[in-house]
Design an enzyme around this catalytic site. Structure first.
Site, short mmCIF file in Angstrom:
data_model
loop_
_atom_site.label_atom_id
_atom_site.label_comp_id
_atom_site.label_asym_id
_atom_site.label_seq_id
_atom_site.Cartn_x
_atom_site.Cartn_y
_atom_site.Cartn_z
N ASP A 48 -27.14 -12.19 21.62
CA ASP A 48 -26.50 -12.71 20.41
C ASP A 48 -26.58 -14.24 20.38
O ASP A 48 -26.58 -14.88 21.44
CB ASP A 48 -25.04 -12.29 20.34
CG ASP A 48 -24.87 -10.80 20.08
OD1 ASP A 48 -25.80 -10.19 19.52
OD2 ASP A 48 -23.81 -10.25 20.43
N TYR A 76 -23.20 -9.81 33.34
CA TYR A 76 -22.62 -10.77 32.39
C TYR A 76 -21.33 -11.37 32.93
O TYR A 76 -20.62 -10.74 33.71
CB TYR A 76 -22.26 -10.07 31.07
CG TYR A 76 -23.41 -9.48 30.30
CD1 TYR A 76 -24.06 -10.22 29.32
CD2 TYR A 76 -23.83 -8.18 30.53
CE1 TYR A 76 -25.10 -9.67 28.58
CE2 TYR A 76 -24.87 -7.62 29.80
CZ TYR A 76 -25.51 -8.37 28.83
OH TYR A 76 -26.53 -7.82 28.11
N ASP A 90 -16.39 -10.92 18.13
CA ASP A 90 -16.62 -12.21 18.78
C ASP A 90 -16.26 -13.31 17.79
O ASP A 90 -15.56 -13.06 16.80
CB ASP A 90 -18.07 -12.34 19.29
CG ASP A 90 -19.11 -12.32 18.18
OD1 ASP A 90 -18.72 -12.31 16.98
OD2 ASP A 90 -20.32 -12.32 18.49
N ARG A 182 -19.37 -7.14 23.47
CA ARG A 182 -18.39 -7.35 22.38
C ARG A 182 -17.55 -6.10 22.18
O ARG A 182 -16.33 -6.17 21.97
CB ARG A 182 -19.13 -7.68 21.08
CG ARG A 182 -19.74 -9.06 21.03
CD ARG A 182 -20.37 -9.32 19.69
NE ARG A 182 -21.62 -8.62 19.50
CZ ARG A 182 -21.99 -7.99 18.39
NH1 ARG A 182 -21.16 -7.94 17.36
NH2 ARG A 182 -23.15 -7.40 18.29
#
Length: 235
Positions: A48, A76, A90, A182
């Site tokens: 993203d 992550y 987000d 997310r």
């Protein structure tokens, strides 16, 4: 190094850049360096725009390995703000609802995270590239139409709390292909009887590629000038 034959490169995608921004920059710089007009370039796994970190880029015949590289385990670091939600899960969209957080403790967060280890079912975000009736979900959502996405099975190998400064928490996640961090932020918020959305995301690893070893796309031109590169033959 022969870009036309095929090279795999790992970049640390900057904040606000799209994955296609990186691909476009890399393609343009390589073509300029080689003095050619066309070169096949693609990425293995979208990040993203608001996320940073490992983005694998393939050139030439190496683009045939994109699917293989996409299937690699990903790691992550995600920062989640509890007590509020956004339509995109987000910071792309503004907060649309707030919830209490006074009842949440560090112990509670750690207990909830344990529930997400292993094989789980996850409904992808409405604002995602998933296809619904042949159309991208985010395109339907941006028109204001309702999007119904089916849950997908995925695997969370590891999830741990690395920082807890409520209402903000940071978690390290090691997961399979197809995991939306997310959506994980959304689900963690729900499991804590509150809300949650992502405020920062960094992909630190894809398969064997670590962020510490990645190239900077903004300095890729300088890297090319110093690299040992196979130049195309002049006709």
């Amino acid at each position: 190094m022969d870009f036309q034959e095929g090279v795999i490169l790992a970049f640390d995608k900057p904040y606000r850049w799209t994955s296609f921004d990186v691909v476009g920059k890399v393609r343009w710089l390589i073509c300029r360096h080689l003095g050619i007009k066309k070169l096949k370039v693609g990425h293995a796994g979208t990040l993203d725009p608001l996320a940073t970190g490992v983005l694998i880029v393939c050139t030439g015949h190496a683009t045939k390995r994109i699917e293989e590289l996409q299937s690699g385990t990903k790691e992550y670091l995600a920062t989640i703000r509890l007590g509020a939600t956004t339509p995109s899960y987000d910071l792309e969209k503004p907060i649309d609802a707030t919830f209490p957080t006074e009842h949440i403790t560090r112990d509670m967060v750690e207990q909830v995270l344990e529930r997400f280890k292993g094989k789980i079912e996850q409904v992808p975000p409405t604002f995602s590239a998933c296809k619904v009736g042949g159309k991208r979900a985010y395109k339907i959502a941006r028109k204001g139409d309702e999007v119904e996405l089916k849950p997908k099975t995925l695997v969370i190998d590891e999830i741990e709390l690395t920082d807890c400064n409520l209402p903000d928490i940071t978690v390290r996640v090691v997961c399979s292909k197809g995991t939306y961090i997310r959506a994980l932020a959304r689900d963690i918020g729900l499991a804590l009887e509150s809300g949650g959305h992502l405020t920062a995301l960094r992909r630190t690893r894809v398969g064997d590629y670590n962020v510490e070893d990645c190239l900077n796309p903004e300095k890729f031109g300088e890297w090319l000038d110093k690299a040992d590169i196979e130049m195309p033959e002049k006709n």
